[in-house]
Each structure stands twice: as structure tokens, then as C-alpha cells.
Design an enzyme around this catalytic site. Structure first.
Site, mmCIF file in Angstrom:
data_model
loop_
_atom_site.group_PDB
_atom_site.id
_atom_site.type_symbol
_atom_site.label_atom_id
_atom_site.label_comp_id
_atom_site.label_asym_id
_atom_site.label_seq_id
_atom_site.Cartn_x
_atom_site.Cartn_y
_atom_site.Cartn_z
ATOM 1 N N LYS A 19 9.630 68.031 13.442
ATOM 2 C CA LYS A 19 9.274 66.994 14.229
ATOM 3 C C LYS A 19 9.739 65.793 13.794
ATOM 4 O O LYS A 19 9.666 65.395 12.730
ATOM 5 C CB LYS A 19 7.711 67.068 14.367
ATOM 6 C CG LYS A 19 7.064 65.911 14.963
ATOM 7 C CD LYS A 19 5.861 66.093 15.550
ATOM 8 C CE LYS A 19 4.579 66.021 14.486
ATOM 9 N NZ LYS A 19 3.579 66.438 15.120
ATOM 10 N N ASP B 147 5.775 70.533 11.282
ATOM 11 C CA ASP B 147 5.231 69.697 12.298
ATOM 12 C C ASP B 147 4.450 68.564 11.505
ATOM 13 O O ASP B 147 3.453 67.956 11.947
ATOM 14 C CB ASP B 147 4.068 70.815 12.947
ATOM 15 C CG ASP B 147 3.665 70.020 14.290
ATOM 16 O OD1 ASP B 147 4.279 69.220 14.906
ATOM 17 O OD2 ASP B 147 2.319 70.509 14.632
ATOM 18 N N ASP C 96 0.213 72.010 3.045
ATOM 19 C CA ASP C 96 -0.443 70.988 3.694
ATOM 20 C C ASP C 96 -1.074 69.876 2.548
ATOM 21 O O ASP C 96 -1.507 70.525 1.610
ATOM 22 C CB ASP C 96 -1.296 70.815 4.622
ATOM 23 C CG ASP C 96 -1.458 69.776 5.718
ATOM 24 O OD1 ASP C 96 -0.783 69.984 6.939
ATOM 25 O OD2 ASP C 96 -2.054 68.798 5.364
ATOM 26 N N TRP D 61 0.450 76.521 13.978
ATOM 27 C CA TRP D 61 1.684 77.072 14.051
ATOM 28 C C TRP D 61 1.771 78.412 13.204
ATOM 29 O O TRP D 61 2.526 79.379 13.485
ATOM 30 C CB TRP D 61 2.665 76.060 13.389
ATOM 31 C CG TRP D 61 3.137 75.311 14.280
ATOM 32 C CD1 TRP D 61 2.465 74.614 15.653
ATOM 33 C CD2 TRP D 61 4.486 74.545 14.617
ATOM 34 N NE1 TRP D 61 3.371 73.778 16.226
ATOM 35 C CE2 TRP D 61 4.339 73.775 15.583
ATOM 36 C CE3 TRP D 61 5.447 74.529 13.397
ATOM 37 C CZ2 TRP D 61 5.702 72.751 15.933
ATOM 38 C CZ3 TRP D 61 6.505 73.585 13.693
ATOM 39 C CH2 TRP D 61 6.613 72.741 15.025
ATOM 40 N N GLY E 201 -3.723 75.003 11.160
ATOM 41 C CA GLY E 201 -2.845 76.259 11.170
ATOM 42 C C GLY E 201 -2.480 76.884 12.456
ATOM 43 O O GLY E 201 -2.273 78.127 12.228
ATOM 44 N N ASP F 79 2.059 68.091 -1.498
ATOM 45 C CA ASP F 79 2.748 67.154 -0.925
ATOM 46 C C ASP F 79 4.229 67.521 -0.596
ATOM 47 O O ASP F 79 4.687 67.725 -1.708
ATOM 48 C CB ASP F 79 2.564 65.710 -1.637
ATOM 49 C CG ASP F 79 3.217 64.406 -0.908
ATOM 50 O OD1 ASP F 79 4.117 64.768 -0.065
ATOM 51 O OD2 ASP F 79 2.766 63.260 -1.263
#
Ligand SMILES: C[S@@+](CC[C@H](N)C(=O)[O-])C[C@H]1O[C@@H](n2cnc3c(N)ncnc32)[C@H](O)[C@@H]1O
Length: 191
Positions: free
Chosen positions: A145, A105, A66, A51, A49, A82
Site C-alpha cells: 500500500k 498493508d 506488526d 489479510w 489480521g 517494526d
């Protein structure tokens, strides 16, 4: 992957951030001005958590997603799901149909094999972009990312036409030996 000798690990502990990753977003936000007060922000691959904390402290309302659970944060709505599944996109849209910023991320479980980890990270980055295409407002910002490797140029070429400003960036808080880089896309346009 907690490196106890790590400067940002201890800084995060001291300053109350849940991850050293928080500093990557803080640094990218300082450089690229991605998040503004009042923004609706979607955080993909959000646990634990860091970010989400940064975005909430910047005055955004955050929806965080998540596979793993996340402890509550004020102004953050959490979805356990997901990001590669369509049902997760439906849940994201139920909370808000559109977002000013989509950031991801998300990381695969590291196998240690460079090519496998690279390809899995590209899959997650594509899943993140597919969500962004559905919910990002025109003019919105996107950060994702990716682990470097042979598919990265193709991925960049796919995203390129959708953003007026686009580049890969490696924040100072990323570990020096890390394969990760962040694609930054600003001023999204639907095509
Ligand atoms: C590096 S961590 C994120 C750290 C976070 N940005 C922070 O600042 O605390 C990567 C996260 O991606 C999540 N993840 C990986 N694959 C995912 C998927 N398919 N859907 C949702 N989350 C996923 C993992 O569970 C993990 O929590």
C-alpha cells in the site's frame, strides 16, 4: 477509523473478518491471482489480521508482522516488530528463509497532513520492499500500500525492474476518498 455507515465494515462483522481491509485483499486476489494454496505468505503491518485471515483461508501458511499485538489465527505465526528494523528481518528469516508472496498493508499513524502521510507511507512501502528483496522467491508476488503523492512515480520506477508484471491498483473496497493505492508486482526477479 471505523466508519459505522460503511458497507464493508458491516460485511466484515457479519462474515467474521477482523477488518474491512480483508475485502481489499480478496478483491485484489480475485483480479490478480496473488496467493495459491500451499503458499508461504508474509503479511507486513498485519494487525488486526484481516489479510492474514484471507491468506490462511486460501490455504497459505502465513507469517504476520506488526508493531501492535494480534490475536492468534490458525496457520499464522505472529512476530511483534517494526518492519523498518533489521532485527525484524532476521526474525522473519528464522521462521522461513523464503516466501511465495510478500504483502504489506502497513500504514503510518495519520497526521492529516497529506504530504507527511504520503512520505511516511512511502518509507513503510520501501521498508516492505527491502524485506521482499531479501525473502521473496524468484517468480513470487508482492503487494504494497502507498498513499498517493509526488514520490509515487519514483517509487514505481525503483520497483519496476524487479517484476515482470507491475501496476498500481485501487480495489473497490478502498474508500472512494482514500489516498491509498496498491502496487501489485508479479513474477519477481532478482537483479
Ligand atoms: C491498516 S492496518 C493493517 C490492516 C490489516 N491488513 C488487516 O487486514 O487487518 C496497518 C498496520 O500497519 C502497522 N504498522 C505501521 N507501521 C509499522 C511498522 N513500522 N512496523 C510494523 N507494523 C507497522 C500498524 O500497527 C497497523 O496495524
Amino acid at each position: 477509523m471505523k466508519d459505522r455507515q460503511d458497507y464493508y465494515y458491516w460485511k466484515a462483522k457479519k462474515e467474521g473478518y477482523r477488518s474491512r481491509a480483508a475485502y481489499k485483499l480478496l478483491q485484489m486476489n480475485r483480479t490478480f491471482k496473488l496467493i495459491r494454496e500451499g503458499d508461504m505468505v508474509l503479511d507486513l503491518g498485519a494487525t488486526p489480521g484481516g489479510w492474514s485471515q484471507v491468506a490462511a483461508l486460501l490455504g497459505a501458511s502465513v507469517v504476520a508482522v506488526d508493531l501492535n499485538p494480534m490475536k492468534p489465527i490458525e496457520n499464522v505465526t505472529f512476530i511483534r516488530g517494526d518492519i523498518t528494523l533489521p532485527e525484524t528481518l532476521e526474525k522473519i528469516k528464522e521462521i522461513s528463509p523464503s516466501y511465495d508472496v510478500v504483502m504489506s498493508d502497513a500504514s503510518p499513524k495519520i497526521s492529516g497532513k497529506w504530504t507527511i502521510d504520503h512520505l511516511r507511507s512511502i518509507d513503510l512501502a520501501r521498508a516492505s520492499f527491502n524485506i521482499a528483496k531479501e525473502v521473496l522467491k524468484p517468480g513470487g508476488n508482492f503487494v504494497v500500500k502507498v498513499f498517493q503523492g509526488e514520490e509515487i512515480q519514483r517509487f514505481f520506477n525503483e520497483l519496476k525492474p524487479y517484476f515482470r508484471f507491475k501496476k498500481f491498483h485501487s480495489p473497490q473496497a478502498s474508500r472512494k476518498r482514500s489516498a491509498e493505492v496498491y502496487f501489485i508486482g508479479k513474477r519477481f526477479r532478482k537483479i
